[in-house]
Write an enzyme that holds these catalytic residues in place. Sequence first.
Site, PDB file in Angstrom:
ATOM      1  N   HIS A 174      -7.707  54.778 -39.238  1.00  0.00           N
ATOM      2  CA  HIS A 174      -7.538  54.528 -37.796  1.00  0.00           C
ATOM      3  C   HIS A 174      -8.841  54.846 -37.045  1.00  0.00           C
ATOM      4  O   HIS A 174      -9.268  54.092 -36.178  1.00  0.00           O
ATOM      5  CB  HIS A 174      -6.449  55.435 -37.205  1.00  0.00           C
TER       6      HIS A 174
ATOM      7  N   LYS B 268      11.814  54.898 -35.823  1.00  0.00           N
ATOM      8  CA  LYS B 268      11.624  55.757 -36.990  1.00  0.00           C
ATOM      9  C   LYS B 268      11.444  57.222 -36.568  1.00  0.00           C
ATOM     10  O   LYS B 268      10.939  57.495 -35.489  1.00  0.00           O
ATOM     11  CB  LYS B 268      10.449  55.291 -37.842  1.00  0.00           C
TER      12      LYS B 268
ATOM     13  N   SER C 176      -0.728  56.357 -43.044  1.00  0.00           N
ATOM     14  CA  SER C 176      -0.141  57.638 -42.617  1.00  0.00           C
ATOM     15  C   SER C 176       1.009  58.010 -43.562  1.00  0.00           C
ATOM     16  O   SER C 176       1.176  59.172 -43.932  1.00  0.00           O
ATOM     17  CB  SER C 176       0.398  57.526 -41.193  1.00  0.00           C
TER      18      SER C 176
ATOM     19  N   ARG D  95      -5.423  45.866 -43.678  1.00  0.00           N
ATOM     20  CA  ARG D  95      -5.960  46.496 -44.890  1.00  0.00           C
ATOM     21  C   ARG D  95      -5.928  45.552 -46.065  1.00  0.00           C
ATOM     22  O   ARG D  95      -6.855  45.458 -46.849  1.00  0.00           O
ATOM     23  CB  ARG D  95      -5.156  47.764 -45.239  1.00  0.00           C
TER      24      ARG D  95
HETATM   25  O1  PNS Z   1       1.307  51.753 -36.418  1.00  0.00           O
HETATM   26  P1  PNS Z   1       2.448  50.792 -36.379  1.00  0.00           P
HETATM   27  O2  PNS Z   1       3.752  51.541 -36.518  1.00  0.00           O
HETATM   28  O3  PNS Z   1       2.301  49.696 -37.378  1.00  0.00           O
HETATM   29  O4  PNS Z   1       2.443  50.125 -34.903  1.00  0.00           O
HETATM   30  C1  PNS Z   1       3.406  49.163 -34.557  1.00  0.00           C
HETATM   31  C2  PNS Z   1       3.316  48.834 -33.066  1.00  0.00           C
HETATM   32  C3  PNS Z   1       3.411  50.099 -32.231  1.00  0.00           C
HETATM   33  C4  PNS Z   1       2.011  48.152 -32.764  1.00  0.00           C
HETATM   34  C5  PNS Z   1       4.485  47.855 -32.734  1.00  0.00           C
HETATM   35  O5  PNS Z   1       5.674  48.382 -33.219  1.00  0.00           O
HETATM   36  C6  PNS Z   1       4.648  47.585 -31.247  1.00  0.00           C
HETATM   37  O6  PNS Z   1       3.801  46.971 -30.639  1.00  0.00           O
HETATM   38  N1  PNS Z   1       5.752  48.084 -30.666  1.00  0.00           N
HETATM   39  C7  PNS Z   1       6.034  47.953 -29.254  1.00  0.00           C
HETATM   40  C8  PNS Z   1       7.256  47.096 -28.992  1.00  0.00           C
HETATM   41  C9  PNS Z   1       6.876  45.640 -28.965  1.00  0.00           C
HETATM   42  O7  PNS Z   1       6.033  45.211 -28.193  1.00  0.00           O
HETATM   43  N2  PNS Z   1       7.535  44.885 -29.841  1.00  0.00           N
HETATM   44  C10 PNS Z   1       7.275  43.475 -30.003  1.00  0.00           C
HETATM   45  C11 PNS Z   1       6.074  43.282 -30.902  1.00  0.00           C
HETATM   46  S1  PNS Z   1       5.996  41.701 -31.499  1.00  0.00           S
END
Ligand code: PNS
Length: 169
Positions: A24, A48, A135, A97
Amino acid sequence: MDATPRRSVVGIYPGSFDPITNGHLDLIERGCRLVDRLIVAILSNAEKRPLFSVEERMDMLREVVRGRPGVEVCTFNGLLVDFAAERHANVIIRGIRAISDYEFELQMALMNRRLRPEVETVFLMAGEAYSFISSRLVKEVISLGGNITGLVPPLVARRLAERFAKKET
Ligand code: PNS
């Protein structure tokens, strides 16, 4: 010469950051060079169950990026693109990745584009040295007594060690 002032580019780097890894951090460093301002945004309403609370994650992230000009750490709820609009961000930065990341990332990017076409998603390839780090795996390794040196910033390694020491008692 074109006298039109350039619109400043505000990037959002969203994620769970539970906890932040060196992968990150590499993305934050490289993302910073592409935008005028980078908002590192921690999702706070994830379904989660995180290991670290949002406050703990924010605290670690702030400490790790301290002194980097143009980087801000905050939390968000709800749709990422709505948060981007609220903060006048025009770019979402996500790391890829491996090809396995791509499918889900593409799906999210396309959904986000449908919701707000003015916000562009930019994928950065993870640095080679970090492409195996997540993570989830870092937590698994330390929980089983493995060495996580070099995978996360030293501060995060200490917090993880404390957390898992507490879990064992
Ligand atoms: O580190 P992560 O868990 O892969 O991040 C995922 C994240 C936070 C980028 C994604 O879950 C997100 O943007 N959530 C916010 C809700 C949202 O906008 N959902 C629609 C996305 S298409």
